[in-house]
Design an enzyme around this catalytic site. Structure first.
Site, PDB file in Angstrom:
ATOM      1  N   GLY A 248       2.338 -41.375 -47.392  1.00 52.85           N
ATOM      2  CA  GLY A 248       3.198 -41.848 -48.467  1.00 52.85           C
ATOM      3  C   GLY A 248       4.258 -42.768 -47.902  1.00 52.85           C
ATOM      4  CB  ILE A 474       2.968 -37.120 -47.834  1.00 51.19           C
ATOM      5  CG1 ILE A 474       4.277 -36.957 -47.052  1.00 51.19           C
ATOM      6  CG2 ILE A 474       3.227 -37.000 -49.321  1.00 51.19           C
ATOM      7  CD1 ILE A 474       5.308 -38.051 -47.344  1.00 51.19           C
ATOM      8  CB  THR A 476       5.338 -33.727 -43.927  1.00 52.83           C
ATOM      9  OG1 THR A 476       4.806 -33.274 -45.185  1.00 52.83           O
ATOM     10  CG2 THR A 476       5.911 -35.109 -44.141  1.00 52.83           C
ATOM     11  CG  ASN A 640       4.077 -25.766 -36.393  1.00 52.96           C
ATOM     12  OD1 ASN A 640       3.894 -25.946 -35.183  1.00 52.96           O
ATOM     13  ND2 ASN A 640       3.083 -25.561 -37.235  1.00 52.96           N
ATOM     14  N   GLY A 713      11.141 -35.906 -40.948  1.00 59.06           N
ATOM     15  CA  GLY A 713      10.246 -36.986 -41.374  1.00 59.06           C
ATOM     16  C   GLY A 713      10.755 -38.367 -41.023  1.00 59.06           C
ATOM     17  CD  GLU A 714      12.811 -39.859 -44.148  1.00 57.95           C
ATOM     18  OE1 GLU A 714      12.545 -41.058 -44.228  1.00 57.95           O
ATOM     19  OE2 GLU A 714      12.340 -39.009 -44.931  1.00 57.95           O
TER      20      GLU A 714
END
Lengths: 748, 165, 338
Positions: A248, A474, A476, A640, A713-714
């Protein structure tokens, strides 16, 4: 149920993805891969002018082609909502959203102007090439450089996006007086998200006015509301199910036009319809805006900042004011009394840009962190040292403390792992053969957010748990981390837990974005599991002769399919027995996680990183290789380590792309992006990526989110481009302030 | 020349797909990729660009890796096609490359993964890439937008090492 | 993609006859044609499948010590053929610098000769293009021209030829064998591709109904002193911004026969006989190579985005000649440019 192999918790341990098998066998089904009896296929026709009016749309040849069912245009579009606010969505910026096939006006090149629907994909594709369109073109402007004089501060702020803080002190005066000054103009090219899976929607016509929609998006509920609002449907009649999303990166946050077109065609034809965009059409919607910045830093000879000025102008469409946080980051990284930050927009005849992996941050920090590197050179202070000298323990934009900030440790650990101390600070001082070697570094920051999210946990007497939330995975790893959290709550094996996501019938979640999902959905799952634990424990105590009758919940553990006294595991009640005692065969709870309002008022939360990069640059030919990356990340609790590392590695690869390769090239004469494919829009390939090391720095934070998670994520992309640019400067002595740093700019 | 040829749209085609002989009829403009995904329901082979620019559609065609999107099915009369669905062993046991991809977290969104795995299986069979640099070069026909490249290389290295034993 | 009819040719004569029809196109590997058909750039009414033609799949030794490569031999088969690796390593090197293992498995020798330009405008039917639709104009000249030509372009077209393989073929002075209505003929490589001039729609001098049957490599293969240097926007799977193929013979420190061709800079692989002549009989030196590079680029013209190619090509020529003279070919795996 077999015993758990060891006592370690799943959370915090490396675990393989629970959806791994589905993905490596090809069984995972993406939105364009659902089918239905009698499925029709839509193919989109796009405009070739940037601005004007469609004067003639000849669909006769297309309609006459074998297998064609209908050609939808603005002339025969079925009735949809009249008002533009009906097209608004959960994350859209202020303005009037684009309405596909609304009227004869063309507002950007590549705008969808017709949908050909046919019995087969090939028939639709073939017929689409037979649609003839005439335009009355008007003068357009797509060049940000020509609109910078008209740039404006967005009058209406976008929800969730902090505008620049009010100026502090006297940045201009302090700059004028500063003994050391650096200043520069920075450009960032247009970029397109380009997830591997093109945007696709399959609408299954279920009869009785009900639609089952499989749509590529990052939030099924957002897609559902949009469809309901635009087409005047009840939410009960529209179910959106998207179990897998082929990437995404922000492109699925807002509904894209294929969703509208597929639903429109299905409603009108009263049959199932699929619309899949081509790779080229992936360049006809959302993208990262072209952004211009000016940065001026003033400092003392020891590197202490006296003034920060950072000004950005970004392109947006004529119809919406897309906004992102570009210039604010220095205020969270560095102490400085005199700061002036501005962010303006300029209107262009393009589609509205949108959020793309870490929107704003890598652009802003490319400029800030390049300038800091320049300041390090100007003062002779080591780049890491100059950042430590200006370190702030307070978010100076908001005058709040951080929930936690282990950035200092990131600098130290990252420098150590990289071998930074061996760096000769002199540019062009390191070489091997014909290659100059450069070492550069930069800081990264991304807001740690938590959003209101609900989840459901269902435990059955056979010791199986299901957790469910409408959010997306997505790529992740959301399926996996929620499974871990659920399994730990009851001492189960991962295999005993099923996680359901991406379905509008599941508990509420906002779109998956902003790195907030692990903290938000993770907390919601944790709360739902805790509620089920309480219920189960009550039943367990009620069992006749229960060994738990006189113990409290905090004195027991859940393990091996039973509830046992932590201090004396020989005293236990099996899950099945507890349920029997309660007269139930399943226990269910739905809980909602919300960020703490008090903590939000008092603190700001950020994920931080320090990234170190080695490049090798052919001195004569300008070819750049990124040969080594060390990224030290402080992101709170790591659920994780395996999937977490993958998130950061992926972000770094994006940073390599941003720094060196990615650029959508507009032809301003035509007002059109020209390299609209994977061959000429270069994203990194395997050969571009060499050694990447990710280190997670310990960071305990109970304020940022109840489970201590900040999101990953970023952060990987954020400082990477700046670190690469700084490394190129160290290698060559050349400061390139224009991304991507292609061979011509290194040579030039 | 008119756009519409005379006669029937479809032509007969014999293919062996994942070990099974198939007698099919296809239009000449149907690609192997669309045939697999739309007609045979083998959705594991992905369409990422449809132009040979990404590698998501990589299959083994007569034992060699190929971009199914650029192959007109009718041209491949008599060929043998192996897709991701044909790699697992009896009872669904994962192919060593599939297992290595899971173990090394060599994917995120999963969309490029079947193509990566088919490509990696062919790479091992070809026997030309051994070092990490060689693996990177020989896997550069498969774009992974999630950026799982280091893990993909690790998975392939593991399978190469297992085979060398 | 439009609808079309399909025929599987069984011999070269039939293929040539079928291909002679106005709307017919030959298909072999399909890696470029199917790509262009999906973009509606090519809209053939009939496809002539030549993949079953006998006798076009072999690599054979020629009597003169050369090698004959059948038109249907794939890029992979050529690149890893033992004779090619040993006698024409430059050819292997260029092929392996292009595309990907998957594409090389499908792409054929004949098809690679006929690969069409990557010009953005040529590929986008929503824009004008003199090559695609003669007379509509060339928006690349005032537009986005990063990948365009700096040598031999015309006011009608500044497209480049994208093949890597052909750059080596040009340096090796290969001969293209074709069969057509007028029988068989041999086309020297330098005459196979055209400059755009006022007919940019024609990429090659192949006549209607002519089928490429083979490429013949002369005996001289430069196995000791060669290089293929390719500069691009990422380290693999990208077309050349500038590439240089060099074949050289060295006699001690002196250069004997010397050839070099450029890719990515013109409508065809670019050779400059005068520049090559400057090298012959001379001692290898950086100064000599710089002068040869100057000579090669003397008429070069940039159009804005692509102007950097002139300087890049100059430097690339010097480097490639140095590498070839020193016998240190560019490795395609380890992208260090030595």
């Amino acid at each position: 149920m077999s015993p758990i192999p060891n006592a370690e918790t799943h959370v915090g341990s490396p675990r393989s993805r629970v959806d791994g098998r589905a993905k490596v066998t090809g069984a995972a089904r993406y939105s364009g891969e659902f089918t239905a009896p009698d499925l029709a296929h839509g193919y989109v026709v796009n405009s070739t002018v940037a601005k004007g009016r469609i004067t003639r749309l000849d669909t006769a040849a297309a309609l006459a082609a074998p297998g064609v069912l209908e050609v939808f245009t603005h002339e025969n579009r079925p009735r949809t909502a009249w008002f533009s606010y009906n097209y608004q969505d959960e994350v859209g910026p202020p303005g009037s959203p684009f309405r596909p096939l609304y009227d004869d006006k063309v507002v950007y090149s590549g705008q969808p102007i017709a949908l050909v629907v046919a019995e087969t994909f090939e028939a639709a594709r073939g017929a689409a090439s037979l649609v003839r369109v005439s335009y009355e073109a008007e003068a357009h402007e797509t060049d940000l450089k020509n609109r910078m004089d008209e740039a404006y501060e967005p009058p209406k702020k976008r929800t969730g996006i902090s505008p620049p803080p009010k100026p502090r002190g006297d940045a201009r005066g302090a700059y004028a007086d500063a003994p050391v000054k650096v200043s520069g103009d920075y450009w960032a090219a247009y970029e397109h998200h380009n997830p591997m899976e093109p945007h696709a929607t399959t609408v299954v016509w279920e009869g009785g006015g009900k639609l089952l929609v499989h749509d590529k998006n990052q939030g099924v509920l957002n897609a559902q509301s949009y469809i309901a609002s635009v087409f005047g449907l009840g939410k009960g009649d529209v179910r959106v199910v998207t179990p897998f999303v082929g990437g995404g990166f922000g492109s699925g946050l807002r509904p894209q036009y294929q969703l509208f077109l597929a639903v429109m065609a299905a409603l009108e034809l009263r049959r199932s319809v699929r619309v899949v965009l081509t790779r080229d059409q992936m360049f006809t919607h959302v993208y990262r805006p072209n952004t211009f910045q000016t940065v001026r830093l003033g400092a003392n000879p020891d590197g202490a900042l006296r003034s920060i000025q950072q000004h950005a102008i970004a392109g947006t469409s004529q119809f919406e004011d897309h906004q992102e946080v570009v210039v604010n980051w220095a205020g969270t990284l560095y102490h400085c009394d005199n700061v002036e930050l501005t962010y303006k927009l300029a209107k262009l005849d393009t589609y509205t840009p949108g959020d793309m992996r870490a929107p704003g941050a890598p652009l802003g920090l490319f400029a800030t962190e390049s300038a800091m590197d320049e300041l390090a050179c100007a003062t002779g202070v080591d780049p890491v040292e100059i950042r430590l000298r200006n370190y702030t323990e307070k978010d100076e934009n908001e005058n709040k403390n951080f929930t936690s900030k282990e950035l200092r440790a990131c600098y130290q650990v990252g420098a150590e792992r990289f071998g930074w101390s061996k760096r000769n600070p002199e540019p062009r001082s390191m070489r091997e053969g014909r290659e100059l070697i450069g070492w550069g570094m930069a800081s990264g920051a991304w807001e740690a957010q938590m959003m209101k999210t609900s989840a459901r946990a269902t435990l059955t007497a056979d010791g199986k748990l299901e957790v469910a939330c409408a959010t997306a995975d997505i790529g992740t790893g959301t399926y996996t981390i929620l499974t871990q959290i659920g399994a730990d709550a009851f001492g189960l094996r991962m295999e005993d837990v099923t996680t359901k996501l991406g379905d509008t019938t599941l508990p509420y979640s906002p779109v998956q974005g902003g790195s907030w999902t692990a903290a938000s959905a993770g907390t919601a799952v944790q709360l739902a599991c805790e509620a089920v634990r309480e219920k189960l424990f009550k039943h367990a105590r009620k069992a006749s002769g229960s060994p738990l009758a006189d113990v409290k919940l905090d004195a027991v553990s859940f393990a091996d399919g039973r509830i046992e006294v932590t201090a004396d595991p020989s005293r236990f009640v099996r899950i099945a027995d507890a349920m029997r005692a309660g007269g139930v065969d399943r226990l269910e709870a739905e809980e909602t996680a919300k960020p703490s309002m008090i903590d939000q008022l008092r603190y700001t939360g950020y994920t931080h990183s320090a990234i170190f990069v080695e490049v090798r640059v052919d001195e004569e030919l300008g070819a750049v290789r990124v040969t080594r990356v060390v990224d030290a990340v402080a992101a709170g609790k790591i659920l994780n380590p395996k999937t977490a590392r993958s998130q950061v590695v992926g972000g770094i690869v994006w940073g390599i792309g941003m720094a060196l390769e990615e650029e959508t090239m507009p032809d301003h004469n035509l007002g059109r992006f020209m390299n609209h494919n994977y061959a000429e829009y270069h994203v990194p390939v395997n050969a571009d990526v060499q050694g990447i090391e990710v280190v997670f720095v310990d960071e305990h934070d109970t304020k940022v989110s109840p489970i201590g998670v900040k999101g990953l994520g970023e952060i990987g992309i954020v400082g990477t481009a700046a670190a690469i640019a700084n490394a190129i400067h160290h290698a060559t002595g050349k400061r390139v302030r224009d991304m991507p740093i292609t061979i011509d700019k290194v040579l030039g | 020349m008119p756009d519409h040829p005379t006669g029937s749209d479809t032509l007969p085609l014999s293919l062996t797909v994942n070990g099974e002989a198939r007698q099919l009829r296809v239009a000449p403009w149907t690609t192997l990729l669309d045939l697999l995904r739309e007609d045979l329901g083998l959705i594991g082979t992905k369409k990422g660009c449809d132009h040979g620019q990404c590698g998501s559609c990589t299959v083994l065609l007569d034992g060699k890796r190929a971009n199914a999107c650029l192959v007109l099915a009718v041209v491949k009369e008599g060929s043998n096609v192996t897709t991701i669905e044909g790699l697992a062993g009896p009872g669904g046991a994962l192919h060593p490359m599939q297992a290595a991809f899971v173990e090394h977290d060599a994917f995120q969104c999963g969309y490029c993964t079947p193509g990566q795995i088919c490509s990696a299986v062919a790479l091992v069979e070809e026997g030309r890439a051994r070092t990490p640099d060689e693996i990177r070069e020989h896997m550069s026909g498969n774009i992974c937008r999630c950026g799982a490249y280091p893990n993909i290389v690790a998975a392939i290295e593991q399978v190469l090492a297992e085979n060398a034993r | 993609m439009n609808r079309f009819s399909y025929v599987r040719a069984t011999d070269v004569a039939q293929a040539a006859r079928e291909a002679g029809a106005p709307a017919a196109k030959i298909i072999a590997g399909g890696t470029n044609l199917v790509d262009l058909m999906k973009y509606d750039v090519e809209r053939p009414g009939r496809l002539v499948d030549i993949t079953r033609l006998p006798g076009l799949r072999a690599i054979e030794d020629a009597a003169d010590g050369g090698l004959r490569i059948g038109a249907l031999v794939t890029n992979t088969e050529v690149a890893y053929d033992r004779r090619v690796e040993a006698r024409y390593p430059l050819l292997s090197s260029t092929i392996l610098a292009g595309a990907t293992p998957q594409l090389r498995n499908s792409a054929t020798t004949g098809g690679n000769l006929l690969q069409r330009t990557r010009c953005y405008y040529f590929y986008d039917v929503g824009t004008p293009c003199n090559k695609r639709e003669p007379g509509t104009g060339c928006p690349a000249i005032p537009g986005v021209n990063r990948i365009h030509a700096v040598l031999g372009a015309s006011e009608h077209c500044i497209a480049t030829h994208p093949s890597d393989m052909c750059v080596a073929m040009a340096a090796l002075e290969a001969v293209v064998r074709v069969s057509g209505p007028g029988g068989e003929r041999a086309i020297p490589f330098a005459e196979f591709h055209r400059l755009p001039g006022d007919a940019p729609e024609r990429d090659t001098n192949l006549g209607r109904g002519e089928v490429v049957t083979a490429v013949e490599l002369p005996a001289r293969g430069f196995p000791a002193h060669y290089t293929y240097l390719k500069l691009r926007d990422r380290h693999s799977y990208a077309f050349a911004l500038v590439s240089v193929a060099v074949g050289m013979e060295m006699d001690g420190g002196r250069i004997g026969e010397a050839r070099f061709a450029l890719g990515g800079v013109a409508h065809k692989p670019w050779r400059d006989p005068e520049a090559e002549a400057m090298l012959r009989g001379q001692a290898a030196s950086r100064d000599l190579f710089e002068r040869a590079a100057e000579r090669t680029l003397r008429g070069a013209k940039g159009y804005g985005h692509n102007t950097f190619k002139i300087e890049l090509a100059r430097r690339a020529i010097v480097r490639a000649l140095e590498q070839a003279a020193a016998g240190t070919p560019q490795s395609q795996v380890d992208k260090r440019i030595r």
